[in-house]
Every structure is written in C-alpha cells, then in structure tokens.
Design a protein around this motif. Structure first.
Motif, PDB file in Angstrom:
ATOM      1  N   ARG A  27     -43.321  -6.199  19.022  1.00 43.41           N
ATOM      2  CA  ARG A  27     -44.600  -6.315  19.733  1.00 43.41           C
ATOM      3  C   ARG A  27     -44.407  -6.728  21.183  1.00 43.41           C
ATOM      4  N   GLY A  28     -43.641  -7.772  21.411  1.00 41.72           N
ATOM      5  CA  GLY A  28     -43.454  -8.270  22.766  1.00 41.72           C
ATOM      6  C   GLY A  28     -42.660  -7.339  23.648  1.00 41.72           C
ATOM      7  N   VAL A  29     -41.621  -6.738  23.088  1.00 46.15           N
ATOM      8  CA  VAL A  29     -40.776  -5.840  23.881  1.00 46.15           C
ATOM      9  C   VAL A  29     -41.545  -4.586  24.283  1.00 46.15           C
ATOM     10  N   LEU A  30     -42.250  -3.984  23.344  1.00 44.54           N
ATOM     11  CA  LEU A  30     -42.958  -2.737  23.656  1.00 44.54           C
ATOM     12  C   LEU A  30     -44.063  -2.960  24.679  1.00 44.54           C
ATOM     13  N   GLU A  31     -44.771  -4.060  24.571  1.00 42.63           N
ATOM     14  CA  GLU A  31     -45.793  -4.366  25.569  1.00 42.63           C
ATOM     15  C   GLU A  31     -45.164  -4.472  26.962  1.00 42.63           C
ATOM     16  N   SER A  32     -44.012  -5.126  27.024  1.00 48.81           N
ATOM     17  CA  SER A  32     -43.339  -5.322  28.313  1.00 48.81           C
ATOM     18  C   SER A  32     -42.746  -4.028  28.847  1.00 48.81           C
ATOM     19  N   VAL A  33     -42.243  -3.188  27.961  1.00 46.85           N
ATOM     20  CA  VAL A  33     -41.694  -1.890  28.386  1.00 46.85           C
ATOM     21  C   VAL A  33     -42.800  -1.030  28.984  1.00 46.85           C
ATOM     22  N   ARG A  34     -43.939  -0.968  28.323  1.00 54.63           N
ATOM     23  CA  ARG A  34     -45.048  -0.145  28.830  1.00 54.63           C
ATOM     24  C   ARG A  34     -45.543  -0.672  30.182  1.00 54.63           C
ATOM     25  N   TYR A  35     -45.597  -1.973  30.324  1.00 54.61           N
ATOM     26  CA  TYR A  35     -45.984  -2.546  31.619  1.00 54.61           C
ATOM     27  C   TYR A  35     -44.983  -2.136  32.695  1.00 54.61           C
ATOM     28  N   THR A  36     -43.700  -2.210  32.370  1.00 56.30           N
ATOM     29  CA  THR A  36     -42.650  -1.890  33.349  1.00 56.30           C
ATOM     30  C   THR A  36     -42.702  -0.424  33.762  1.00 56.30           C
ATOM     31  N   ILE A  37     -42.904   0.457  32.803  1.00 56.32           N
ATOM     32  CA  ILE A  37     -42.998   1.889  33.114  1.00 56.32           C
ATOM     33  C   ILE A  37     -44.133   2.136  34.104  1.00 56.32           C
ATOM     34  N   GLY A  38     -45.284   1.492  33.865  1.00 57.90           N
ATOM     35  CA  GLY A  38     -46.410   1.635  34.785  1.00 57.90           C
ATOM     36  C   GLY A  38     -46.106   1.050  36.147  1.00 57.90           C
ATOM     37  N   ALA A  39     -45.491  -0.132  36.164  1.00 57.90           N
ATOM     38  CA  ALA A  39     -45.181  -0.790  37.434  1.00 57.90           C
ATOM     39  C   ALA A  39     -44.180   0.008  38.264  1.00 57.90           C
ATOM     40  N   MET A  40     -43.303   0.742  37.590  1.00 59.40           N
ATOM     41  CA  MET A  40     -42.298   1.563  38.290  1.00 59.40           C
ATOM     42  C   MET A  40     -42.850   2.922  38.701  1.00 59.40           C
ATOM     43  N   LEU A  93     -43.474   5.419  36.705  1.00 61.07           N
ATOM     44  CA  LEU A  93     -42.829   6.460  35.911  1.00 61.07           C
ATOM     45  C   LEU A  93     -43.811   7.030  34.890  1.00 61.07           C
ATOM     46  N   PRO A  94     -43.639   8.282  34.487  1.00 61.51           N
ATOM     47  CA  PRO A  94     -44.531   8.857  33.474  1.00 61.51           C
ATOM     48  C   PRO A  94     -44.339   8.150  32.134  1.00 61.51           C
ATOM     49  N   MET A  95     -45.429   7.875  31.445  1.00 59.70           N
ATOM     50  CA  MET A  95     -45.346   7.181  30.159  1.00 59.70           C
ATOM     51  C   MET A  95     -44.671   8.076  29.125  1.00 59.70           C
ATOM     52  N   LEU A  96     -43.829   7.474  28.308  1.00 67.48           N
ATOM     53  CA  LEU A  96     -43.103   8.195  27.270  1.00 67.48           C
ATOM     54  C   LEU A  96     -43.889   8.213  25.967  1.00 67.48           C
ATOM     55  N   MET A 118     -31.778  -3.201  28.567  1.00 68.28           N
ATOM     56  CA  MET A 118     -32.906  -2.519  29.178  1.00 68.28           C
ATOM     57  C   MET A 118     -32.438  -1.507  30.223  1.00 68.28           C
ATOM     58  N   GLN A 119     -31.392  -1.852  30.973  1.00 67.40           N
ATOM     59  CA  GLN A 119     -30.881  -0.926  31.993  1.00 67.40           C
ATOM     60  C   GLN A 119     -30.433   0.386  31.347  1.00 67.40           C
ATOM     61  N   ASP A 120     -29.715   0.278  30.225  1.00 69.65           N
ATOM     62  CA  ASP A 120     -29.230   1.483  29.542  1.00 69.65           C
ATOM     63  C   ASP A 120     -30.387   2.360  29.088  1.00 69.65           C
ATOM     64  N   SER A 121     -31.460   1.716  28.620  1.00 65.52           N
ATOM     65  CA  SER A 121     -32.603   2.479  28.116  1.00 65.52           C
ATOM     66  C   SER A 121     -33.296   3.258  29.228  1.00 65.52           C
ATOM     67  N   PHE A 122     -33.450   2.652  30.402  1.00 63.42           N
ATOM     68  CA  PHE A 122     -34.090   3.379  31.511  1.00 63.42           C
ATOM     69  C   PHE A 122     -33.214   4.519  32.015  1.00 63.42           C
ATOM     70  N   VAL A 123     -31.913   4.316  32.046  1.00 63.04           N
ATOM     71  CA  VAL A 123     -31.004   5.401  32.438  1.00 63.04           C
ATOM     72  C   VAL A 123     -31.074   6.528  31.411  1.00 63.04           C
TER      73      VAL A 123
END
Length: 224
Positions: free
Chosen positions: A20-33, A35-38, A51-56
């Motif tokens: 729950r916490g990670v996914l909420e934070s990932v979605r926030y980060t994608i928006g802040a960057m 980037l198109p939502m996955l 997290m770096q590996d996942s964005f790459v």
C-alpha cells in the motif's frame, strides 16, 4: 533441514507486506516526474527492487534521472506512507520461535537503511533482531554487501550456518554471492512458484509464514 545458527530476512515481501505505502509513493513520484502513468501490473513491479532499477527498467531513463525519481519517492514515502504496511501472518510467531531456539536473527533489505529501521521498530520486529541493515541512498551497496554487513555484526559465523529468506531474484543472487544458503518464499512480490525460486540455488521454499514455521520447527531440523 539444516540447523542454521543465523537466519537473515529480506524485509519487503518477506517480513512485511508494504504494497500500500510503496504503490502510493510510486504513483506520486511518476506524476511528480511528469512521466506517463503505467498500468497497475507494471507499477506493482516497483515493490521490492531498488527504486532506481525500477525506473530504469520501466521507463528507460538515465541513472541520474532514476536517482532523482528515487529521491522524490523516498521523501514522499518517509513522510506520507512508510507505515502503510502489514506483518505477514506467522512472522512474529516465527521470530519468537527462532529466538527460543537460540538463533541469531538479521534483516538485510534494499529499503533505505533509516526507513528500514523506522518500520522494523514500528512493527516490533526490531525487538527480535541482532542486526538490521538497509541500502544506501545512491544504491551502491549490493544485496551481498548488505548481507555481509549483517554477518559482520553477528560475529562472522561460518557461511554454511547462515540462511537468507527472501521473495525475489535479488535475494537469490545476493545469497549466492555472499556464500550462504537461500530459502525462497512465494507469498511476496517476486517469486510466484517453486520453479521461479529454482532458478537460484535454494535449500527450501515456502508459500506462507506458517510454512516457514514448519520448516524451522526443531522436529524438522537435522544436525547437519
């Protein structure tokens, strides 16, 4: 199963369901960057690995951009959603049993060290641990590096007396590189079947925390 003197746990997907916490934070980060939502399936793959590996992997961005994303993620995660997690069923009972058996317990995680300490303390898991180590901010440490830090802190036991329990290929690779045994679990974020785990050398596998209890029950432990 072998009578290990040290049991090391991964955190996300092994001790705690941090989805729950990670996914909420990932979605926030994608928006802040910007980037198109996955799709949800792709966002779910961010849980567990660095997290770096996942964005790459998902966006093909540079390491510098991935680090920027990781920094945004970590700030949001720390302040907004770190404690949105649940201890997996059977885990506290397992830790209590291992302590009664006289085993040393450690946690080696790719979650940033200070965040890992906060969440392990919050859920009472730290009370059972002899060593806890997490990742550095820039993702320089490998899983084997983090494992070795834990083993240093518990007195450098013989490697054949140590086992890592984890839910992903990062754990399987880390255990092999550190020269310790590995038990894979399929209830977390990475492995789904024993066949997934079998891509790495492994001593055993489990589908739940309750199955881990059975594995470490003294009736099932040999004197190897």
């Amino acid at each position: 199963m072998k009578n290990y003197s040290v049991v090391v746990f991964d955190l996300d997907g092994t001790l705690l369901n941090t989805t729950r916490g990670v996914l909420e934070s990932v979605r926030y980060t994608i928006g802040a960057m910007g980037l198109p939502m996955l799709p949800d399936e792709a966002v779910n793959r961010f849980v567990g690995p660095p997290m770096q590996d996942s964005f790459v992997r998902e966006y093909g961005v540079s390491k510098e951009t991935a680090q920027q994303a990781a920094n945004i993620f970590r700030e949001y995660y720390k302040t907004k959603s770190l404690l949105q997690a649940d201890v997996y069923d059977g885990i506290i009972e397992l830790l209590q049993m291992l302590k009664k058996q006289g085993k040393k317990i450690a946690v080696a995680t790719y979650k940033r060290h200070d965040y890992a300490m906060d969440i392990l303390k919050h859920f009472g898991i730290a009370d059972y641990c002899d060593s806890m180590n997490g990742a550095d901010n820039n993702n320089v440490l490998t899983k084997a590096d983090i494992l070795n830090k834990c083993l240093d802190e518990v007195g450098n036991p013989p490697r054949n007396e140590v086992v890592l329990i984890g839910d992903s290929e990062y754990d399987g690779i880390g255990a092999e590189n550190a020269g310790i045994d590995f038990i894979g679990v399929t209830y977390g974020f990475g492995f789904r079947t024993e066949a997934d785990i079998a891509k790495h050398p492994y001593a055993a596998w489990a589908e739940s925390g309750r199955e881990l209890i059975k594995l470490f029950d003294e009736q099932n432990i040999s004197g190897e």
